[in-house]
Enzyme design. Structure first.
Site, PDB file in Angstrom:
ATOM      1  N   GLY A   1      -7.425   2.093  -3.945  1.00 40.96           N
ATOM      2  CA  GLY A   1      -7.504   3.202  -2.872  1.00 40.96           C
ATOM      3  C   GLY A   1      -6.109   3.944  -2.391  1.00 40.96           C
ATOM      4  O   GLY A   1      -6.105   5.044  -2.200  1.00 40.96           O
ATOM      5  N   ASP A   2      -5.116   2.894  -2.946  1.00 37.17           N
ATOM      6  CA  ASP A   2      -3.776   3.711  -2.603  1.00 37.17           C
ATOM      7  C   ASP A   2      -3.315   4.820  -3.515  1.00 37.17           C
ATOM      8  O   ASP A   2      -3.030   5.650  -3.383  1.00 37.17           O
ATOM      9  CB  ASP A   2      -2.487   2.522  -2.626  1.00 37.17           C
ATOM     10  CG  ASP A   2      -2.760   1.301  -1.838  1.00 37.17           C
ATOM     11  OD1 ASP A   2      -3.309   1.632  -0.754  1.00 37.17           O
ATOM     12  OD2 ASP A   2      -2.493   0.324  -2.064  1.00 37.17           O
TER      13      ASP A   2
ATOM     14  N   ARG B   1       3.114 -13.602   5.110  1.00 37.97           N
ATOM     15  CA  ARG B   1       3.987 -12.418   5.586  1.00 37.97           C
ATOM     16  C   ARG B   1       4.192 -12.809   7.167  1.00 37.97           C
ATOM     17  O   ARG B   1       5.023 -11.941   7.612  1.00 37.97           O
ATOM     18  CB  ARG B   1       3.291 -11.039   5.185  1.00 37.97           C
ATOM     19  CG  ARG B   1       2.080 -10.917   6.043  1.00 37.97           C
ATOM     20  CD  ARG B   1       1.192  -9.761   5.420  1.00 37.97           C
ATOM     21  NE  ARG B   1       1.660  -8.627   5.099  1.00 37.97           N
ATOM     22  CZ  ARG B   1       0.941  -7.578   4.734  1.00 37.97           C
ATOM     23  NH1 ARG B   1      -0.432  -7.858   4.384  1.00 37.97           N
ATOM     24  NH2 ARG B   1       1.534  -6.379   4.311  1.00 37.97           N
TER      25      ARG B   1
ATOM     26  N   GLY C   1     -16.630   4.171  -2.897  1.00 38.29           N
ATOM     27  CA  GLY C   1     -16.348   3.395  -4.140  1.00 38.29           C
ATOM     28  C   GLY C   1     -16.433   4.150  -5.346  1.00 38.29           C
ATOM     29  O   GLY C   1     -16.043   5.150  -5.821  1.00 38.29           O
TER      30      GLY C   1
ATOM     31  N   ARG D   1      -7.627  -4.582   6.429  1.00 41.80           N
ATOM     32  CA  ARG D   1      -7.568  -5.933   5.882  1.00 41.80           C
ATOM     33  C   ARG D   1      -7.793  -6.708   6.936  1.00 41.80           C
ATOM     34  O   ARG D   1      -7.104  -7.089   7.760  1.00 41.80           O
ATOM     35  CB  ARG D   1      -6.293  -5.981   5.280  1.00 41.80           C
ATOM     36  CG  ARG D   1      -6.011  -5.119   4.171  1.00 41.80           C
ATOM     37  CD  ARG D   1      -6.275  -5.507   3.002  1.00 41.80           C
ATOM     38  NE  ARG D   1      -5.980  -4.735   1.880  1.00 41.80           N
ATOM     39  CZ  ARG D   1      -6.271  -3.525   1.560  1.00 41.80           C
ATOM     40  NH1 ARG D   1      -7.398  -3.000   2.140  1.00 41.80           N
ATOM     41  NH2 ARG D   1      -5.745  -2.733   0.401  1.00 41.80           N
TER      42      ARG D   1
ATOM     43  N   GLY E   1      -5.712  -2.125  -5.084  1.00 42.73           N
ATOM     44  CA  GLY E   1      -4.688  -0.908  -5.154  1.00 42.73           C
ATOM     45  C   GLY E   1      -5.217   0.473  -5.591  1.00 42.73           C
ATOM     46  O   GLY E   1      -4.525   1.487  -5.693  1.00 42.73           O
TER      47      GLY E   1
ATOM     48  N   TYR F   1      -2.032 -14.367   2.169  1.00 40.91           N
ATOM     49  CA  TYR F   1      -0.845 -13.431   2.594  1.00 40.91           C
ATOM     50  C   TYR F   1       0.267 -14.803   2.937  1.00 40.91           C
ATOM     51  O   TYR F   1      -0.234 -15.471   3.859  1.00 40.91           O
ATOM     52  CB  TYR F   1      -1.013 -12.566   3.624  1.00 40.91           C
ATOM     53  CG  TYR F   1      -1.865 -11.383   3.386  1.00 40.91           C
ATOM     54  CD1 TYR F   1      -1.420 -10.428   2.419  1.00 40.91           C
ATOM     55  CD2 TYR F   1      -3.313 -11.201   3.565  1.00 40.91           C
ATOM     56  CE1 TYR F   1      -2.151  -9.184   2.012  1.00 40.91           C
ATOM     57  CE2 TYR F   1      -3.917 -10.167   2.994  1.00 40.91           C
ATOM     58  CZ  TYR F   1      -3.559  -9.142   2.381  1.00 40.91           C
ATOM     59  OH  TYR F   1      -4.207  -8.129   1.906  1.00 40.91           O
TER      60      TYR F   1
ATOM     61  N   ALA G   1       0.804  -1.231   0.141  1.00 44.06           N
ATOM     62  CA  ALA G   1      -0.050   0.070   0.106  1.00 44.06           C
ATOM     63  C   ALA G   1       0.921   1.364   0.007  1.00 44.06           C
ATOM     64  O   ALA G   1       0.705   2.420  -0.730  1.00 44.06           O
ATOM     65  CB  ALA G   1      -0.783   0.066   1.383  1.00 44.06           C
TER      66      ALA G   1
END
Length: 315
Positions: free
Chosen positions: A253-254, A102, A224, A165, A251, A100, A32
């Site tokens: 939103g980023d 991570r 949205g 998230r 992506g 994920y 992000a």
């Protein structure tokens, strides 16, 4: 501007298809905060990304790709003992799921000692997201430390994208913690849908979110594909989203945050900053990865100045 947070290697089925039937996986990068930094660089804004990567091929690739976009990566640490995080995208008819890998990653080991790095101390504006405090106790302490001082006492403003998230918040702490962090930022971004998921369906519109988050001097509520609203002190500005052919929403939103911040940093009025946010989000919506090409500068300028009916037609 300095963006702090984890970036991972991303495996994506090519062509886009459900993972369990995919034959080939392409390697991209996904994060992000680095997304924000790269789009800022696309807009000609000096951007730095600060994080940690493993001393492994994925980490080397992440560093090289972010740097190639024009972002300063001199503040990125290399951890010889922990791996670079990994995610795998699983496109489907109901949207794209993300898996994920991570836990124990290099970036998850970040702590408030990062605040002593010159890459952070010299920042004119810091951008964070709600992903980072979900990664580990140390990461949570880092974000809290950056937002803990009162706004008037901070060395620089802090921008915070709630970026919830759900898969990362196994301890159920998301709603309370993210609300507290969102209230303390100088600039806060949140989607109306994620605000409802976190803090209740009673948040019917952007004004209800502002009632919940009255503290940030600037609050941006994204609704949205419909519109985005910026609360700038007592002023309120709403800009509808232009029509965009959506390939994948991850992506966007980023990208929106980067466009809006680029507008503010260039001295644009909030309406034009919101338009730039929408246009940057459109670049992400049109590609399967997180980072897509912006319209050329002439087209961007044309759309920023467009009459409402032309604006609605999209870029």
């Amino acid at each position: 501007m300095t963006c702090i947070g984890e970036t991972m290697a991303a495996l994506i089925p090519e062509p886009a298809a459900p993972l369990d039937g995919a034959g080939l996986l392409g390697i991209r990068i996904a994060g992000a905060e680095s997304n924000v930094a790269m789009y800022l660089a696309d807009h000609g804004v000096s951007a730095r990304w600060v994080s940690a990567l493993g001393d492994d091929p994925f980490g080397h690739r992440v560093r090289a790709e972010v740097a190639a976009s024009g972002v300063d990566v001199s503040g990125v640490r290399t951890d010889p003992h922990r791996p670079t995080g990994l995610l795998v995208k699983d496109p489907g008819t109901e949207g794209t799921r993300v898996h994920y890998y991570r836990r124990g990653s290099a970036a998850s080991a970040l702590t408030p000692d990062l605040l002593d790095d010159d890459a952070v101390r010299s920042a004119g504006l810091i951008h964070l997201s709600g992903i980072t405090p979900a990664l580990s106790a140390g990461c949570r302490d880092l974000v809290t430390a950056l937002l803990e001082p009162d706004i008037a006492e901070r060395p620089c403003p802090v921008s915070f994208d709630v970026n919830h998230r759900a898969a990362l918040w196994a301890d159920g702490a998301a709603a309370t913690l993210l609300l507290g962090l969102a209230r303390r930022a100088d600039i806060t971004f949140v989607g109306l849908d994620e605000a409802q998921a976190l803090w209740g369906d009673g948040l019917a519109d952007a004004f209800a979110v502002r009632d919940l988050l009255p503290q940030p001097p600037v609050l941006v509520v994204k609704d949205g594909a419909r519109a985005a609203t910026a609360f700038d002190g007592p002023r309120v500005h709403t800009v509808p989203a232009p029509r965009v052919e959506v390939i994948e929403p991850v992506g966007a939103g980023d990208a929106f945050a980067a466009g809006f911040l680029a507008g503010l940093l260039r001295g644009e009025e909030p309406v034009r900053a919101l338009r730039l946010g929408h246009l940057t989000a459109g670049a992400a919506l049109r590609v399967t990865g997180d980072h897509g090409p912006l319209p050329d500068r002439a087209r961007l300028a044309e759309l920023l100045d467009a009459a409402p009916e032309e604006w609605a037609k999209g870029g």
